[in-house]
Enzyme design. Sequence first.
Site, PDB file in Angstrom:
ATOM      1  N   HIS A   1      16.460 -36.681 -11.761  1.00  0.00           N
ATOM      2  CA  HIS A   1      15.859 -37.092 -10.482  1.00  0.00           C
ATOM      3  C   HIS A   1      14.392 -36.702 -10.412  1.00  0.00           C
ATOM      4  O   HIS A   1      13.825 -36.574  -9.328  1.00  0.00           O
ATOM      5  CB  HIS A   1      16.642 -36.453  -9.327  1.00  0.00           C
TER       6      HIS A   1
ATOM      7  N   GLU B   1      16.603 -17.613 -10.874  1.00  0.00           N
ATOM      8  CA  GLU B   1      16.236 -16.209 -11.089  1.00  0.00           C
ATOM      9  C   GLU B   1      15.640 -16.022 -12.483  1.00  0.00           C
ATOM     10  O   GLU B   1      14.656 -15.307 -12.671  1.00  0.00           O
ATOM     11  CB  GLU B   1      17.456 -15.309 -10.891  1.00  0.00           C
TER      12      GLU B   1
ATOM     13  N   LYS C   1      11.938 -14.458 -13.369  1.00  0.00           N
ATOM     14  CA  LYS C   1      11.685 -13.335 -14.283  1.00  0.00           C
ATOM     15  C   LYS C   1      10.607 -13.688 -15.291  1.00  0.00           C
ATOM     16  O   LYS C   1       9.718 -12.900 -15.577  1.00  0.00           O
ATOM     17  CB  LYS C   1      12.972 -12.967 -15.030  1.00  0.00           C
TER      18      LYS C   1
ATOM     19  N   ARG D   1       4.368   0.669  -7.104  1.00  0.00           N
ATOM     20  CA  ARG D   1       4.376  -0.373  -6.064  1.00  0.00           C
ATOM     21  C   ARG D   1       3.283  -1.403  -6.292  1.00  0.00           C
ATOM     22  O   ARG D   1       3.249  -2.442  -5.645  1.00  0.00           O
ATOM     23  CB  ARG D   1       4.182   0.288  -4.690  1.00  0.00           C
TER      24      ARG D   1
ATOM     25  N   CYS E   1       0.839  -1.201   0.000  1.00  0.00           N
ATOM     26  CA  CYS E   1       0.000   0.000   0.000  1.00  0.00           C
ATOM     27  C   CYS E   1       0.873   1.249   0.000  1.00  0.00           C
ATOM     28  O   CYS E   1       2.034   1.220   0.364  1.00  0.00           O
ATOM     29  CB  CYS E   1      -0.881   0.021   1.238  1.00  0.00           C
TER      30      CYS E   1
ATOM     31  N   GLU F   1       7.071 -14.071 -13.510  1.00  0.00           N
ATOM     32  CA  GLU F   1       6.450 -12.879 -12.919  1.00  0.00           C
ATOM     33  C   GLU F   1       6.172 -11.795 -13.954  1.00  0.00           C
ATOM     34  O   GLU F   1       5.403 -10.876 -13.707  1.00  0.00           O
ATOM     35  CB  GLU F   1       7.296 -12.312 -11.783  1.00  0.00           C
TER      36      GLU F   1
ATOM     37  N   TRP G   1      -3.089  -2.295  -1.795  1.00  0.00           N
ATOM     38  CA  TRP G   1      -2.779  -3.620  -2.374  1.00  0.00           C
ATOM     39  C   TRP G   1      -3.425  -4.594  -1.398  1.00  0.00           C
ATOM     40  O   TRP G   1      -2.964  -4.734  -0.270  1.00  0.00           O
ATOM     41  CB  TRP G   1      -1.279  -3.805  -2.479  1.00  0.00           C
TER      42      TRP G   1
ATOM     43  N   LYS H   1       5.812  -4.007  -5.668  1.00  0.00           N
ATOM     44  CA  LYS H   1       7.251  -3.793  -5.779  1.00  0.00           C
ATOM     45  C   LYS H   1       7.959  -4.140  -4.463  1.00  0.00           C
ATOM     46  O   LYS H   1       9.030  -4.703  -4.469  1.00  0.00           O
ATOM     47  CB  LYS H   1       7.560  -2.337  -6.136  1.00  0.00           C
TER      48      LYS H   1
ATOM     49  N   ASN I   1      -1.062   1.214   6.062  1.00  0.00           N
ATOM     50  CA  ASN I   1      -0.239   0.237   5.336  1.00  0.00           C
ATOM     51  C   ASN I   1       0.268  -0.736   6.393  1.00  0.00           C
ATOM     52  O   ASN I   1       0.790  -0.342   7.412  1.00  0.00           O
ATOM     53  CB  ASN I   1       0.936   0.944   4.644  1.00  0.00           C
ATOM     54  N   GLY I   2       0.057  -2.036   6.159  1.00  0.00           N
ATOM     55  CA  GLY I   2       0.534  -3.036   7.128  1.00  0.00           C
ATOM     56  C   GLY I   2      -0.571  -4.036   7.407  1.00  0.00           C
ATOM     57  O   GLY I   2      -1.521  -4.166   6.645  1.00  0.00           O
TER      58      GLY I   2
HETATM   59  C1  AGP Z   1      11.639  -9.966  -8.006  1.00  0.00           C
HETATM   60  O1  AGP Z   1      11.588  -9.596  -9.383  1.00  0.00           O
HETATM   61  C2  AGP Z   1      10.420  -9.542  -7.248  1.00  0.00           C
HETATM   62  N1  AGP Z   1      10.120  -8.175  -7.426  1.00  0.00           N
HETATM   63  C3  AGP Z   1      10.480  -9.983  -5.802  1.00  0.00           C
HETATM   64  O2  AGP Z   1      10.791 -11.354  -5.767  1.00  0.00           O
HETATM   65  C4  AGP Z   1      11.510  -9.233  -4.915  1.00  0.00           C
HETATM   66  O3  AGP Z   1      12.817  -9.579  -5.317  1.00  0.00           O
HETATM   67  C5  AGP Z   1      11.291  -9.663  -3.469  1.00  0.00           C
HETATM   68  O4  AGP Z   1       9.991  -9.274  -3.087  1.00  0.00           O
HETATM   69  C6  AGP Z   1      12.316  -9.053  -2.502  1.00  0.00           C
HETATM   70  O5  AGP Z   1      12.207  -7.658  -2.537  1.00  0.00           O
HETATM   71  P1  AGP Z   1      13.389  -6.804  -1.876  1.00  0.00           P
HETATM   72  O6  AGP Z   1      14.640  -7.097  -2.640  1.00  0.00           O
HETATM   73  O7  AGP Z   1      12.943  -5.373  -2.019  1.00  0.00           O
HETATM   74  O8  AGP Z   1      13.499  -7.231  -0.436  1.00  0.00           O
END
Ligand code: AGP
Length: 609
Positions: free
Chosen positions: A505, A482, A486, A27, A2, A489, A75, A604, A101-102
Amino acid sequence: MCGIVGYIGNKEAIDVVLNGLRALEYRGYDSSGVAYIESNGSGRVVKQAGRVEHLLPGLDQEKSKIHIAIGHTRWATHGLPNTLNAHPHTNSDGSIMVVHNGIIENYLEIKRELAKNGYKLITQTDTEVIPHLIDYYLKRLGSFEEAITAALNDLKGAYAVAVLATAEPEKIYAAKLSSPLVIGVGRHNEYILASDPNAIMEHTKKVVFLEDYDLAVISKDKLSIKDLRKNTLKSAKAELLDYDRDKSSKGDFPNFMLKEIFEAPQAIKSATLGRVQADKGIVKLGGLETVTTQLKLIDRIVIVACGTSYYAGLVGEYLIEELAGIPVEVQLASEFKYRSEPFSRSSVLLAISQSGETADTIAALKKVKDYGCLRLGIVNAAGSTITRLTDAGVYCHAGPEQAVASTKAFISQVTVLTLLALYLSDGTKGYRNLLKELDLLPDKVQAVLDQAEKIKTIALKYKDSKDFMYIGRGYVYPCALEGALKLKETSYIHAEGYAAGEMKHGPLALIDEDFPTLAIATDSPLLEKTYSNIEEIRARSGRVVALATEGNKKIGKLVNDVIYLPKTLEITQPILSVVAMQLFAYYIAESKELNIDKPRNLAKSVTVE
Ligand code: AGP
């Protein structure tokens, strides 16, 4: 995550708040709202599911007379992403308006107590208990400040809140526990409150970061802060943020993700600037100078992180163990918090985070607060919560990363981890060649970026895949994880990352002509074994796209497509291979016309557990 924005001053508060909410849109959110006090003294709330722009029709009248307002982008955590659950939330007569927020972990208990006292709450959110709880105390205590203090003391969990009340029409109340909140101090009797500096920078760079248990009372000409635990006033520590707004605009790029991928060369330069003397084989990390004595005594490093940062940590494990000979364990922050494990004082907890606001990573740091161990951070966002919870750390200096999909931050994190590994080593092995390679890396990354059109052509051959396997060995095994993240997501294609040696395996059962694989087959002592894994896949009609090192004469006969990367050390391969995979994922997502910077369901920075 949020977003909160508040304003009090001489400008048109609603426009300031709306622009602030737009600055926080990166965000991710699903609804938004604004609250203000009308000139007749009554509270008003305009909120809507969807984009901030949807608020405009309801906000046209009397904007010019409004000089105090709060706003929110939501959010959804509790309750559907609809207008009813959007913030601000109010008490029954609308005289108290709250954005939050929280997560209020004890909101159901509070809801039950309020119901016993005749309160009727109408939404599915946890936040709605806050205005009613303040109302409850306001009817029983003398002042609004006492009422909000009592209400906040009842809350358990994480909150950043901003509150407007018709009882105090010239004040914004703001409080923080775990979730970030920063107050911009304007030049002429104005204050701008926000969840992060992005929403404040166009007004001022002078900011006050609220700390846990702070309650700020903000009027046009005065900011006072109370420590709720001691119930005493405290001084507001203002600081100047170095922030370059140009860096956070898209420039000539269609979106932030592509811009930030192309910023990778600069990210490496910024991460090494002033920290490397290649000719002398020296690494200087100023952020660790206060803890050099303790660092000499450590016998284990536990890295905690989430998502992309976790995968960077996995690369860091290989780096630190090989270069510094210190045992490293990488744990998902969300798991670390709930584990019961031995944690000696000679262990270090190293948190890696781009935003510095990830709740799971913050929780991991808080868990070891009383263990007496060293807490370090590798963070990109200056002044963020994680930088305040650690004893020392190393900033990434990658500049603002706005796209939800983290790209340049990973490059920066791995670069910093390389420097950290060298910094922790005893220096006897003479890492000049590695330091010289770090100097050459920005140009080598640029060479990968220069292949963008070729990578795009290959990527589009696979854009209709429903599934994808990513494999790698050694230093590039975490890169396979990773790369898969990518793709999933940004393009919503199911993708799995695996150690190449694991295929037989189990995962090999998935492979057929409709389940392609991206194999990271760059030069390394393990390359022959990766060839075998590729052949296992090809024997099951699986298509393979390989990342390989320039000059490899064999790979072309083994796979369907090859993306060649510049020669580099095995230890610096992760950076080159990940840039190629970022572009690969980007172009597939772009071809599907998806919301590249704000993928569905994601935020974000995940400031809730
Ligand atoms: C990665 O592309 C995502 N945005 C997500 O996995 C992100 O890396 C993760 O939420 C950790 O965020 P941070 O590095 O701000 O702690």
